[in-house]
Design an enzyme around this catalytic site. Structure first.
Site, PDB file in Angstrom:
ATOM      1  N   LYS A  90     -43.686  47.816 -46.596  1.00 39.55           N
ATOM      2  CA  LYS A  90     -42.981  48.231 -45.371  1.00 39.55           C
ATOM      3  C   LYS A  90     -43.216  49.695 -45.016  1.00 39.55           C
ATOM      4  CE  LYS A  90     -39.368  44.786 -44.919  1.00 39.55           C
ATOM      5  NZ  LYS A  90     -39.549  43.923 -46.104  1.00 39.55           N
ATOM      6  N   GLU A 112     -33.100  48.350 -37.224  1.00 34.64           N
ATOM      7  CA  GLU A 112     -32.207  47.287 -37.663  1.00 34.64           C
ATOM      8  C   GLU A 112     -32.619  46.921 -39.080  1.00 34.64           C
ATOM      9  OE1 GLU A 112     -35.055  46.626 -36.220  1.00 34.64           O
ATOM     10  OE2 GLU A 112     -35.806  45.106 -37.611  1.00 34.64           O
ATOM     11  N   SER A 378     -46.640  41.653 -52.040  1.00 37.99           N
ATOM     12  CA  SER A 378     -46.042  42.533 -51.027  1.00 37.99           C
ATOM     13  C   SER A 378     -45.020  43.519 -51.572  1.00 37.99           C
ATOM     14  CB  SER A 378     -45.410  41.683 -49.918  1.00 37.99           C
ATOM     15  OG  SER A 378     -44.490  40.752 -50.465  1.00 37.99           O
TER      16      SER A 378
HETATM   17  C1  LIG Z   1     -39.667  42.498 -45.981  1.00 41.18           C
HETATM   18  C2  LIG Z   1     -40.524  41.904 -47.008  1.00 41.18           C
HETATM   19  C3  LIG Z   1     -41.344  40.780 -46.735  1.00 41.18           C
HETATM   20  C4  LIG Z   1     -41.328  40.046 -45.423  1.00 41.18           C
HETATM   21  O1  LIG Z   1     -41.696  40.805 -44.328  1.00 41.18           O
HETATM   22  P1  LIG Z   1     -43.075  40.586 -43.575  1.00 41.18           P
HETATM   23  O2  LIG Z   1     -42.922  41.369 -42.325  1.00 41.18           O
HETATM   24  O3  LIG Z   1     -43.229  39.128 -43.327  1.00 41.18           O
HETATM   25  O4  LIG Z   1     -44.151  41.110 -44.442  1.00 41.18           O
HETATM   26  C5  LIG Z   1     -42.171  40.299 -47.726  1.00 41.18           C
HETATM   27  N1  LIG Z   1     -42.206  40.881 -48.955  1.00 41.18           N
HETATM   28  C6  LIG Z   1     -41.437  41.949 -49.256  1.00 41.18           C
HETATM   29  C7  LIG Z   1     -41.532  42.530 -50.619  1.00 41.18           C
HETATM   30  C8  LIG Z   1     -40.579  42.492 -48.306  1.00 41.18           C
HETATM   31  O5  LIG Z   1     -39.821  43.553 -48.623  1.00 41.18           O
END
Ligand SMILES: *Cc1c(COP(=O)(O)O)cnc(C)c1O
Length: 394
Positions: A90, A112, A378
């Site tokens: 993020k 948000e 992610s």
């Molecule tokens: C917020 C988040 C997501 C989902 O958000 P996307 O916009 O779909 O990438 C996925 N993995 C993690 C670790 C997150 O914090």
């Protein structure tokens, strides 16, 4: 060849656009007219790249997961977004957007947040740049996500509870939009995923595209080729996925896999598998696939992972689904939790539960031994420790 990028009107095929109240038009239009110009400035790129390197810690490693690969008899690489500052992808987007806000002369930032991850990433970059930060968060979420609320406060942000409706993400978004309408001149709204009215999905995608830009040269070092056979990411709104796919969208030898949260099961009524359950509709300013009732009311989604608990997907992903460019797979809570724990044991990495959904595809789909499969990891699992503890009785 098909085009999977946004067109000049802000559409990916039939999805996208800017469906906003008239009062918001000047704000969004100012951004639309400037974002590509600003992003193309050498000074902007230099500052963005420098912060990604020195502050976020990029490039994030592309790690060959040896034991996981042995178990599933294929070659699995993990793109380690979990090693970024603040623990997920993020921050790539919030760094980009705070620089954009500064270029546009904005000194007040609003956002948000649902689970608080995007709120923390926004509060972080506001502290870095010395800008005022206001985060809207549903009253229920504030109670559920106390550690992230504390983090945002420590970073100097003001957290304002959304008291209307179901007092969760949707209501926080409404409050943020209301704020933006009332403060058009000095305020920038940092949206946290590849959603919202044009140009947000494209802008967020471009900031996150550093992920696939790095994968290309990193895979070349590992395998002698830039293109994997498969590229895999989980999808909430779709920002880590959009960044992971971006430089591969038009490489036809690269298969794209999008992983959604099935929650308790697609047909259970407690799910977030938008590609299966959704129909075209409008959410947060764009036309996309959306879980809704027959008369168009948004259905409450469910997933054990807060980041995937979203009733829509970004418009790019709706288009990738509709055209068949991406294969969509749905993973239940139980499957994701099991795969999350498996990564801990096999590789010594505790993944975010969102990312664990992407890992669970190896139980569902058989790959060839010499297939190269790159998975976006992610985020890290620290934030999910309580969920892991309760689920496995640790
Ligand atoms: C917020 C988040 C997501 C989902 O958000 P996307 O916009 O779909 O990438 C996925 N993995 C993690 C670790 C997150 O914090």
């Amino acid at each position: 060849m098909k085009n999977y990028n946004v067109n000049e009107k802000g559409y990916y095929g039939e999805f996208g656009g800017a469906y906003i109240p008239e009062m918001l038009y000047p704000n969004v239009e100012e951004l639309r007219q400037n974002y590509l110009k600003v992003m193309a400035e050498p000074e902007f790129q230099k500052e963005f790249d420098q912060l990604l390197k020195d502050y976020v810690g990029r490039p994030s490693p592309l790690y060959f997961a040896k034991h996981l690969s042995e178990k599933y008899n294929t070659k699995i690489y993990l793109k380690r977004e979990d090693l970024n500052h603040t623990g997920a992808h993020k921050i790539n987007n919030t760094i980009g957007q705070i620089l954009m806000a500064k270029r546009l002369g904005k000194h007040r930032i609003i956002a948000e947040t649902g689970a608080g991850q995007h709120g923390v990433a926004t509060a972080t970059v506001c502290a870095l740049m010395g800008l005022e930060c206001i985060v809207y968060m549903g009253e229920i979420d504030i109670k559920r996500q106390a550690p992230n609320v504390a983090r945002m406060k420590m970073l100097g942000a003001t957290v304002i509870p959304a008291l209307s409706g179901s007092r969760t993400l949707k209501d926080a978004t409404n409050e943020a939009i209301r704020d933006w309408i009332n403060n058009p001149v000095n305020t920038h709204y940092i949206i946290g995923s590849a959603i919202g009215p044009h140009p947000y999905p494209d802008m967020v995608t471009k900031f996150q595209s550093v992920i696939s830009e790095e994968i290309k040269w990193q895979l070349k070092e590992h395998e002698g080729r830039e293109n994997p056979d498969y590229i895999v990411a989980c999808i909430g709104g779709g920002s880590n996925a959009a960044g992971t796919y971006y430089h591969y969208l038009h490489e036809e030898d690269v298969n794209i896999i999008a992983v959604e949260a099935a929650g308790l099961g697609i047909d259970s009524g407690e799910s977030a598998a938008t590609s299966v359950l959704g129909k075209a509709g409008i959410i947060h300013g764009c036309k996309t696939l959306l879980m809704q009732t027959n008369d168009g009311q948004i259905t409450e989604p469910y997933s054990i992972s807060a980041g995937l608990d979203y009733p829509g997907v970004g418009p790019m992903h709706a288009h990738l689904c509709k055209t068949g460019r991406a294969e969509f797979m749905a993973i239940t809570d139980d499957e994701a939790m099991k795969s999350g724990l498996e990564l801990c044991k096999l590789e010594g990495i505790i993944p975010a539960i969102e990312s664990a959904h992407a890992l669970a595809i190896f139980e569902q789909k058989i790959f060839k031994p010499d297939d190269v499969v790159v998975v976006s990891l992610s985020g890290r699992g620290d934030k999910d420790l309580n969920t892991y503890i309760n689920y496995f009785n640790l």
